[in-house]
Design a protein around this motif. Structure first.
Motif, PDB file in Angstrom:
ATOM      1  N   ASN A   1      -3.188 -15.190   6.291  1.00  0.00           N
ATOM      2  CA  ASN A   1      -2.865 -14.795   6.868  1.00  0.00           C
ATOM      3  C   ASN A   1      -2.365 -12.873   7.999  1.00  0.00           C
ATOM      4  O   ASN A   1      -2.243 -12.629   8.298  1.00  0.00           O
ATOM      5  CB  ASN A   1      -1.387 -15.448   8.170  1.00  0.00           C
ATOM      6  CG  ASN A   1      -0.268 -15.317   6.941  1.00  0.00           C
ATOM      7  OD1 ASN A   1      -0.686 -14.000   6.065  1.00  0.00           O
ATOM      8  ND2 ASN A   1       1.226 -14.673   7.353  1.00  0.00           N
ATOM      9  N   GLN A   2      -3.953 -13.198   6.355  1.00  0.00           N
ATOM     10  CA  GLN A   2      -3.957 -11.498   6.821  1.00  0.00           C
ATOM     11  C   GLN A   2      -4.819 -10.994   7.736  1.00  0.00           C
ATOM     12  O   GLN A   2      -4.925 -11.131   8.537  1.00  0.00           O
ATOM     13  CB  GLN A   2      -5.000 -11.244   5.305  1.00  0.00           C
ATOM     14  CG  GLN A   2      -5.044  -9.611   4.823  1.00  0.00           C
ATOM     15  CD  GLN A   2      -4.079  -8.694   4.691  1.00  0.00           C
ATOM     16  OE1 GLN A   2      -3.595  -9.216   3.562  1.00  0.00           O
ATOM     17  NE2 GLN A   2      -3.857  -7.555   5.357  1.00  0.00           N
ATOM     18  N   ALA A   3      -3.998  -9.584   8.500  1.00  0.00           N
ATOM     19  CA  ALA A   3      -4.776  -8.862   9.511  1.00  0.00           C
ATOM     20  C   ALA A   3      -5.400  -8.099   8.948  1.00  0.00           C
ATOM     21  O   ALA A   3      -5.464  -7.717   7.983  1.00  0.00           O
ATOM     22  CB  ALA A   3      -3.368  -8.737  10.618  1.00  0.00           C
ATOM     23  N   PHE A   4      -6.149  -7.636  10.106  1.00  0.00           N
ATOM     24  CA  PHE A   4      -7.247  -6.700   9.397  1.00  0.00           C
ATOM     25  C   PHE A   4      -7.272  -5.510  10.285  1.00  0.00           C
ATOM     26  O   PHE A   4      -7.236  -6.007  11.668  1.00  0.00           O
ATOM     27  CB  PHE A   4      -9.014  -7.022   8.725  1.00  0.00           C
ATOM     28  CG  PHE A   4      -9.217  -8.232   7.474  1.00  0.00           C
ATOM     29  CD1 PHE A   4      -9.014  -7.177   6.731  1.00  0.00           C
ATOM     30  CD2 PHE A   4      -8.535  -9.411   7.558  1.00  0.00           C
ATOM     31  CE1 PHE A   4      -9.674  -8.538   5.248  1.00  0.00           C
ATOM     32  CE2 PHE A   4      -8.742 -10.295   6.532  1.00  0.00           C
ATOM     33  CZ  PHE A   4      -8.632  -9.426   5.317  1.00  0.00           C
TER      34      PHE A   4
ATOM     35  N   PRO B   1      -8.137  -4.497   5.193  1.00  0.00           N
ATOM     36  CA  PRO B   1      -6.827  -5.381   5.333  1.00  0.00           C
ATOM     37  C   PRO B   1      -5.738  -4.146   5.540  1.00  0.00           C
ATOM     38  O   PRO B   1      -5.410  -3.304   5.106  1.00  0.00           O
ATOM     39  CB  PRO B   1      -6.161  -6.019   3.281  1.00  0.00           C
ATOM     40  CG  PRO B   1      -7.786  -6.624   3.360  1.00  0.00           C
ATOM     41  CD  PRO B   1      -8.447  -5.350   3.571  1.00  0.00           C
ATOM     42  N   GLU B   2      -5.267  -5.011   6.867  1.00  0.00           N
ATOM     43  CA  GLU B   2      -3.933  -4.501   7.533  1.00  0.00           C
ATOM     44  C   GLU B   2      -2.479  -4.149   6.908  1.00  0.00           C
ATOM     45  O   GLU B   2      -2.216  -4.989   5.815  1.00  0.00           O
ATOM     46  CB  GLU B   2      -3.827  -5.203   9.169  1.00  0.00           C
ATOM     47  CG  GLU B   2      -2.474  -4.386   9.472  1.00  0.00           C
ATOM     48  CD  GLU B   2      -1.874  -4.482  11.095  1.00  0.00           C
ATOM     49  OE1 GLU B   2      -1.955  -3.612  11.708  1.00  0.00           O
ATOM     50  OE2 GLU B   2      -2.022  -5.849  11.161  1.00  0.00           O
ATOM     51  N   GLY B   3      -1.954  -2.967   5.865  1.00  0.00           N
ATOM     52  CA  GLY B   3      -1.070  -2.318   5.264  1.00  0.00           C
ATOM     53  C   GLY B   3      -1.119  -2.050   3.982  1.00  0.00           C
ATOM     54  O   GLY B   3      -0.031  -1.790   3.331  1.00  0.00           O
TER      55      GLY B   3
ATOM     56  N   PHE C   1      -8.505   1.580  -0.829  1.00  0.00           N
ATOM     57  CA  PHE C   1      -7.054   0.949   0.417  1.00  0.00           C
ATOM     58  C   PHE C   1      -6.473   0.044  -1.193  1.00  0.00           C
ATOM     59  O   PHE C   1      -7.496  -0.602  -1.705  1.00  0.00           O
ATOM     60  CB  PHE C   1      -8.010  -0.044   0.914  1.00  0.00           C
ATOM     61  CG  PHE C   1      -8.372   0.795   1.899  1.00  0.00           C
ATOM     62  CD1 PHE C   1      -7.522   1.242   3.575  1.00  0.00           C
ATOM     63  CD2 PHE C   1      -9.840   1.292   1.846  1.00  0.00           C
ATOM     64  CE1 PHE C   1      -8.288   2.118   4.072  1.00  0.00           C
ATOM     65  CE2 PHE C   1     -10.241   2.239   2.584  1.00  0.00           C
ATOM     66  CZ  PHE C   1      -9.148   2.395   3.949  1.00  0.00           C
ATOM     67  N   THR C   2      -5.073  -0.169  -1.369  1.00  0.00           N
ATOM     68  CA  THR C   2      -4.794  -1.325  -2.471  1.00  0.00           C
ATOM     69  C   THR C   2      -3.509  -1.960  -1.842  1.00  0.00           C
ATOM     70  O   THR C   2      -2.726  -1.264  -1.384  1.00  0.00           O
ATOM     71  CB  THR C   2      -4.452   0.020  -3.735  1.00  0.00           C
ATOM     72  OG1 THR C   2      -3.165   0.739  -2.805  1.00  0.00           O
ATOM     73  CG2 THR C   2      -5.593   0.646  -3.992  1.00  0.00           C
ATOM     74  N   ASP C   3      -3.362  -2.812  -2.809  1.00  0.00           N
ATOM     75  CA  ASP C   3      -2.420  -3.539  -1.984  1.00  0.00           C
ATOM     76  C   ASP C   3      -1.589  -4.868  -3.226  1.00  0.00           C
ATOM     77  O   ASP C   3      -2.789  -6.067  -4.024  1.00  0.00           O
ATOM     78  CB  ASP C   3      -1.562  -4.327  -0.395  1.00  0.00           C
ATOM     79  CG  ASP C   3      -1.104  -5.732  -0.986  1.00  0.00           C
ATOM     80  OD1 ASP C   3      -0.025  -5.142  -0.673  1.00  0.00           O
ATOM     81  OD2 ASP C   3      -1.320  -6.444  -1.022  1.00  0.00           O
TER      82      ASP C   3
ATOM     83  N   PRO D   1     -10.909 -14.109   2.313  1.00  0.00           N
ATOM     84  CA  PRO D   1     -10.170 -11.974   2.630  1.00  0.00           C
ATOM     85  C   PRO D   1     -11.749 -11.234   2.844  1.00  0.00           C
ATOM     86  O   PRO D   1     -11.990 -10.026   3.218  1.00  0.00           O
ATOM     87  CB  PRO D   1      -9.475 -11.485   2.287  1.00  0.00           C
ATOM     88  CG  PRO D   1      -8.964 -13.134   2.477  1.00  0.00           C
ATOM     89  CD  PRO D   1      -9.390 -14.060   1.570  1.00  0.00           C
ATOM     90  N   TRP D   2     -12.716 -11.560   1.365  1.00  0.00           N
ATOM     91  CA  TRP D   2     -13.665 -10.330   0.923  1.00  0.00           C
ATOM     92  C   TRP D   2     -14.523 -10.774   2.185  1.00  0.00           C
ATOM     93  O   TRP D   2     -15.350  -9.609   1.957  1.00  0.00           O
ATOM     94  CB  TRP D   2     -14.431 -10.891  -0.954  1.00  0.00           C
ATOM     95  CG  TRP D   2     -13.164 -10.155  -1.444  1.00  0.00           C
ATOM     96  CD1 TRP D   2     -12.069  -9.345  -1.163  1.00  0.00           C
ATOM     97  CD2 TRP D   2     -12.991 -10.118  -3.295  1.00  0.00           C
ATOM     98  NE1 TRP D   2     -11.358  -9.221  -2.406  1.00  0.00           N
ATOM     99  CE2 TRP D   2     -12.154  -9.510  -3.259  1.00  0.00           C
ATOM    100  CE3 TRP D   2     -14.814 -10.593  -4.173  1.00  0.00           C
ATOM    101  CZ2 TRP D   2     -11.928  -9.090  -4.758  1.00  0.00           C
ATOM    102  CZ3 TRP D   2     -13.736 -10.260  -5.310  1.00  0.00           C
ATOM    103  CH2 TRP D   2     -12.936  -9.494  -5.068  1.00  0.00           C
ATOM    104  N   ARG D   3     -14.959 -11.847   2.781  1.00  0.00           N
ATOM    105  CA  ARG D   3     -15.873 -11.993   2.923  1.00  0.00           C
ATOM    106  C   ARG D   3     -15.751 -11.677   4.721  1.00  0.00           C
ATOM    107  O   ARG D   3     -16.844 -10.991   4.707  1.00  0.00           O
ATOM    108  CB  ARG D   3     -16.225 -14.084   3.238  1.00  0.00           C
ATOM    109  CG  ARG D   3     -17.562 -13.777   4.115  1.00  0.00           C
ATOM    110  CD  ARG D   3     -18.945 -13.572   3.401  1.00  0.00           C
ATOM    111  NE  ARG D   3     -20.093 -14.071   4.933  1.00  0.00           N
ATOM    112  CZ  ARG D   3     -20.588 -14.426   4.080  1.00  0.00           C
ATOM    113  NH1 ARG D   3     -20.517 -15.672   2.621  1.00  0.00           N
ATOM    114  NH2 ARG D   3     -21.682 -14.477   5.470  1.00  0.00           N
ATOM    115  N   THR D   4     -14.723 -11.129   4.939  1.00  0.00           N
ATOM    116  CA  THR D   4     -14.051 -11.183   6.296  1.00  0.00           C
ATOM    117  C   THR D   4     -14.542  -9.190   5.813  1.00  0.00           C
ATOM    118  O   THR D   4     -14.763  -9.344   6.577  1.00  0.00           O
ATOM    119  CB  THR D   4     -12.920 -10.890   6.363  1.00  0.00           C
ATOM    120  OG1 THR D   4     -12.593 -12.438   6.931  1.00  0.00           O
ATOM    121  CG2 THR D   4     -12.316 -10.321   7.606  1.00  0.00           C
ATOM    122  N   VAL D   5     -14.505  -8.656   5.144  1.00  0.00           N
ATOM    123  CA  VAL D   5     -14.472  -7.343   5.009  1.00  0.00           C
ATOM    124  C   VAL D   5     -16.077  -7.143   4.868  1.00  0.00           C
ATOM    125  O   VAL D   5     -16.703  -6.100   5.470  1.00  0.00           O
ATOM    126  CB  VAL D   5     -13.718  -7.086   3.542  1.00  0.00           C
ATOM    127  CG1 VAL D   5     -14.316  -5.474   3.587  1.00  0.00           C
ATOM    128  CG2 VAL D   5     -12.471  -6.841   3.342  1.00  0.00           C
TER     129      VAL D   5
END
Length: 210
Positions: A64-67, A82-84, A96-98, A199-203
């Protein structure tokens, strides 16, 4: 005579009870009367009988990660991040890191579009010097929404954790895009075997030229 018979009858009853008691004391216990052996379950359940809580492997990015869209100061394109996540900028590179994951966005001027051959010849040596225990994987050309890109995959060690000193083995996907004299490098990294494919494909699918 009746009193004598009563005494004799009582004596017979006492003798019979004694014989019965002795026989019961000497008899071995029945196997069916023994206590059952406790069984310890090897299933993933808690002591209360409820399913045990599972933890995600290190580096997993939630489904459910938002972008949010990111556009560099010079413009020219946007890409979803990725948001946040924490960000830092050094020159033409924004990182960007998390936790254990990272997305790095770099821009540069380029006269011609890069190819798998040119990137292999001109860029990989520099990346090898930046990533400890660098191990090169496949180099290929892929298609994303913004057009073709050179994809270089490799693995390497992360920097030691400042608190624990532990090092994580990371997987890298490095994409090189080109449009109208601008080269954009998207470098995505995170622990090997962590769940981050979507997520990597989304980016990488979100890059849009402006």
């Amino acid at each position: 005579m009746s009193g004598g018979k009563g005494v004799l009858g009582a004596g017979i009853l006492v003798t019979a009870w004694a014989v019965s008691a002795c026989a019961g004391a000497s008899a071995p216990p029945s196997p069916s009367a023994s206590a059952p052996t406790p069984v310890i379950s090897s299933g993933s359940t808690s002591e209360s009988g409820q399913p045990a809580t599972e933890s995600n492997p290190p580096g997993d990015i939630p489904d459910n990660q938002a972008f949010v869209a990111f556009t560099p100061p010079g413009g020219g394109f946007s890409v979803k991040i990725p948001e946040g996540w924490a960000s830092s900028t050094a020159g033409a590179t924004t990182t960007f890191t998390d936790k254990l994951n990272q997305v790095q966005v770099s821009t540069a001027a380029a006269a011609t579009a890069p190819t798998a051959t040119s990137v292999t010849a001109n860029d990989i040596a520099a990346w090898r010097g930046q990533v400890p225990r660098f191990a090169l994987g496949p180099v290929s050309t892929v298609t994303r929404q913004a057009g073709p890109a050179v994809l270089v995959t490799y693995q390497g060690d992360s920097a030691p954790n400042p608190v624990t000193g532990k090092v994580v083995r990371d997987a890298f996907e490095h994409y090189v895009f080109f449009h109208a004299g601008t080269r954009v490098d998207l470098t995505l990294s995170g622990p090997v075997n962590a769940d981050k494919v979507d997520p990597w494909r989304t980016v990488t699918d979100s890059l849009r030229w402006q």
